[in-house]
Design an enzyme around this catalytic site. Structure first.
Site, PDB file in Angstrom:
ATOM      1  CB  SER A 116      30.640 -29.606 -65.268  1.00  0.00           C
ATOM      2  OG  SER A 116      30.048 -29.406 -64.019  1.00  0.00           O
ATOM      3  CD  GLU A 117      29.956 -23.893 -63.347  1.00  0.00           C
ATOM      4  OE1 GLU A 117      29.924 -24.370 -64.496  1.00  0.00           O
ATOM      5  OE2 GLU A 117      29.025 -23.226 -62.866  1.00  0.00           O
ATOM      6  CG  ASN A 118      31.323 -29.792 -60.690  1.00  0.00           C
ATOM      7  OD1 ASN A 118      30.937 -29.466 -61.806  1.00  0.00           O
ATOM      8  ND2 ASN A 118      30.951 -30.913 -60.123  1.00  0.00           N
TER       9      ASN A 118
END
Ligand SMILES: *[C@@H]1O[C@H](CO)[C@@H](O)[C@H](O)[C@H]1NC(C)=O
Ligand SMILES: *[C@@H]1O[C@H](CO)[C@@H](O)[C@H](O)[C@H]1NC(C)=O
Length: 521
Positions: A348-350
Site C-alpha cells: 500500500s503506497e502509504n
C-alpha cells in the site's frame, strides 16, 4: 565544550533571546528530573501557542498525514486559531476535508498555495482552486515524498522516472486560474535526461520552513516512534524543516524508546507537544465476505455483472509469491478471490507491506488505512514505513504487479487514468506505480467502452497521460489483450461477442494470438 552547551540551551534560532519557554530550564527540572542535575535538552512545550511561536506568514509548511491518518490536527488547529498568520505555502498529500484538518485552513483563507498530489472529494479545495483563490501545484505522490526526503538529505534536485511524457513534465497543469476561469499561471516544464537508455524527469527538492508532524511516542530529546501507518509523509517532512514541531499520542521518559526503535531521531525535532485532538476515521470499512466484496452494492444489474467478471479474470493474474500494488475499486477486490494457499503480499503506497483485509467491527484503527482511505488490518509479518520509502520500492521495481483502472489505453500501452478534462481530482500515486514497467508489470482493469459507448482502447489517448508505453495487459469485461512492442494482441474474448463486434468497440487495431481462447472465468 561547556560554553557551547550553555549557549545551546539559552537560545534557539528564530526565537526571542530567551528562547521558547519550552527550552527554559525551570520547567524541565520540574517535569523530568528527580535530581538537581538539569537536563540540557528539553523540547517539550507547555502549550500549543508556545510550540508554534516563530511560525511566520508566508512560510512553507510541511504537514504530514495521508487521508485522516497521521495528521497533526492539534498543531493545525493552533495555526487556524492564529488569524494573524496566513499566506502559507502548504505541502501535504491532500488537504483534509471541509472542517477537518487542513480543510480548515482553506476555509479561513490562510493558505495561498498548496503543493499536493490529490484534491479528491474535497469540494472546497477544488472550488477555491478553480476560482483562482488558491494556487495548486499538483505533483505525483511519490515525487512529493521524494522532494521532501531529498531536501532532508541536503540534495537540491533529483531525477525520477515518474511523469515522463505527461503534463507534469511538460508544464501543462494550471497552477492558478483567473476569476473568469482562464489560466493565469501554468506549472514549470521539467528538464529531462537519459540515463542507461531511459528518460527521467528532474525534480527540485522542497525545503520547509516549518514541519507539523504527528508521531506516536516522543521523549524530551525529541526521539519519536510512529504507530501503524501513521508515518506516511511525517518522517520525511520532519527531517526537512528549519523548525520541526511534533505532536505525539504520548510523551515518554528518555530511555523508554530503545535506540533501535527510534523511527525519527531527536536531532530533527525542535519542539514537542501532546496531541489533544481525537483521531478520526474517514471511511470506516468493515470485514466483508468475498461475495460482498465482488458484488459491491453500489453497482446494479449488468454493471455489477461486468464488474464481477473483470474481478474474477483479474484475480487469476495474482500468482503465489508476488508483491502487488492494487488500485482502488476492481483491483483491490481481486484478493478476495484468491484460491486458498496462494500467498500474495499487498503493498500500500502509504507505507504498508502486508496489508490485510477489512477489520471486524471494533477492530478498526484510525492509524491503519489503505490508499482509498478505508480502514484495513495488517497481515502477520507485515511491515510499515514512510511514503518516501514506499515509493522508493515502487520506482525501483520491487513490486511484481500493479493493477489499476483506466480512462483510456492506447495501442502503444500509454495509460490515461488520472484526469478528465476540466475535472480536478489529483494524480495520487499512479504515475510512480507505472514508472518502471520493465520490472513492474502494469495490468489495466476497466470496462471495454465508456458510459456513452465510446471505445477506451484507442490508437492514441486523448486524455492526459499517466504514463507512456507502460501497460502490458488490459482486462475488460469482454476481452483480454496483451500490449506488445508490435501492438495489441487479443488473447481472450467472451463467447457471446464476435471478433467483428469487438473491433467495432475497439478503436485501436489488434492482432489475434495463436493460442487465442475464450475469456477465462
Ligand atoms: C535521542 O535523541 C538525542 C538527541 O538527538 C540523542 O542524543 C539520543 O541518543 C537519542 N536517544 C535514542 C534512544 O536514540
Ligand atoms: C517478483 O519480483 C522479484 C524481483 O523483483 C523476483 O525475484 C520474483 O521472482 C518475482 N516473483 C514473482 C512471483 O513473480
Amino acid at each position: 565544550m561547556r560554553r557551547r552547551k550553555a549557549a545551546a540551551t539559552s537560545s534557539t534560532p528564530t526565537m526571542s533571546r530567551r528562547g521558547p519557554a519550552c527550552l527554559r530550564p525551570s520547567m524541565f527540572v520540574r517535569m523530568f528530573s528527580a535530581t538537581t542535575h538539569r537536563p540540557a535538552i528539553n523540547k517539550i512545550c507547555s502549550s500549543t501557542s508556545e510550540a508554534i511561536a516563530g511560525v511566520k506568514s508566508g512560510d512553507t509548511l510541511l504537514v504530514g498525514g495521508f487521508g485522516f491518518s497521521g495528521v497533526p490536527s492539534t498543531l493545525i488547529n493552533s495555526i487556524r486559531d492564529r488569524k494573524d498568520l496566513g499566506e502559507f505555502t502548504v505541502v501535504s498529500n491532500n488537504a483534509g476535508m471541509p472542517g477537518v484538518g487542513l480543510g480548515q485552513l482553506l476555509q479561513t483563507g490562510q493558505i495561498r498555495r498548496m503543493i499536493a498530489s490529490y484534491v479528491g472529494e474535497n469540494k472546497l479545495f477544488e472550488s477555491q482552486y478553480l476560482t483562482g483563490k488558491l494556487q495548486l501545484e499538483l505533483i505525483p505522490q511519490g515525487t512529493m515524498a521524494e522532494k521532501c526526503a531529498a531536501g532532508a538529505a541536503g540534495v537540491p534536485a533529483f531525477y525520477t522516472p515518474a511523469a515522463v511524457g505527461t503534463v507534469v513534465q511538460a508544464g501543462e497543469l494550471p497552477v492558478q486560474y483567473n476569476p473568469d476561469g482562464t489560466v493565469a499561471v501554468m506549472s514549470k516544464p521539467r528538464e529531462t535526461r537519459d540515463f542507461n537508455g531511459k528518460t527521467y524527469v528532474m525534480e527540485e527538492s522542497i525545503f520547509g520552513d516549518v514541519a507539523l508532524v504527528k508521531v506516536n511516542k516522543v521523549d524530551r530529546l525529541g526521539n519519536c516512534t510512529f504507530r501503524k501507518a501513521q508515518n506516511n509523509f511525517n518522517e520525511a517532512m520532519a527531517k526537512n524543516a528549519k523548525i520541526t514541531i511534533v505532536e505525539a499520542d504520548e510523551i515518554v521518559q528518555v530511555g523508554e524508546i530503545a535506540p533501535e526503535n527510534v523511527h525519527l531521531p531527536g536531532i530533527y525535532v525542535d519542539r514537542v507537544i501532546l496531541s489533544t485532538e481525537p483521531k478520526q476515521i474517514e471511511k470506516l470499512t468493515l470485514a466483508k465476505s468475498a461475495e460482498e466484496i465482488v458484488n459491491s452494492g453500489t453497482y446494479a444489474g449488468s454493471q455489477s455483472r461486468k464488474r464481477e467478471r473483470i474481478i474474477k479474470r483479474a484475480a487469476q493474474e495474482l500468482k503465489d509469491g508476488m508483491y502487488v500494488n492494487l488500485g482502488i475499486g476492481i483491483p483491490l477486490a481481486t484478493p478476495a478471490l484468491l484460491p486458498p494457499g496462494v500467498e500474495v503480499i499487498l503493498q500500500s503506497e502509504n507505507g504498508i507491506l502486508g496489508m490485510g483485509r477489512y477489520p471486524e467491527k471494533g477492530q478498526e484503527d484510525p492509524d491503519l488505512i489503505n490508499p482509498g482511505k478505508e480502514t484495513i488490518t495488517l497481515q502477520e509479518g507485515a511491515s510499515i514505513f514512510g511514503s518516501h520509502e514506499s515509493f522508493g520500492m515502487i520506482r525501483a521495481g520491487k513490486i511484481n504487479v500493479t493493477m489499476l483502472g483506466a480512462l483510456q489505453v492506447s495501442m502503444d500501452g500509454d495509460l490515461a487514468n488520472f484526469m478528465l478534462p476540466g475535472k480536478v481530482k489529483g494524480i495520487g500515486g499512479a504515475m510512480d506505480l507505472v514508472a518502471n514497467p520493465e520490472k513492474t508489470k502494469v495490468i489495466v482493469t476497466m470496462e471495454h467502452v465508456d458510459r456513452k459507448g465510446n471505445p477506451k482502447i484507442l490508437k492514441k489517448c486523448t486524455f492526459p497521460l499517466t504514463g507512456q508505453r507502460c501497460v502490458s495487459k488490459i482486462i475488460t469485461d469482454i476481452a483480454v489483450f496483451d500490449c506488445t512492442p508490435a501492438g495489441l494482441v487479443l488473447r481472450e474474448l467472451v463467447p457471446d461477442v464476435s471478433v467483428e463486434q469487438l473491433e467495432s468497440m475497439t478503436e485501436a487495431p489488434f492482432a489475434i494470438a495463436d493460442d487465442f481462447r475464450p475469456y477465462q472465468v
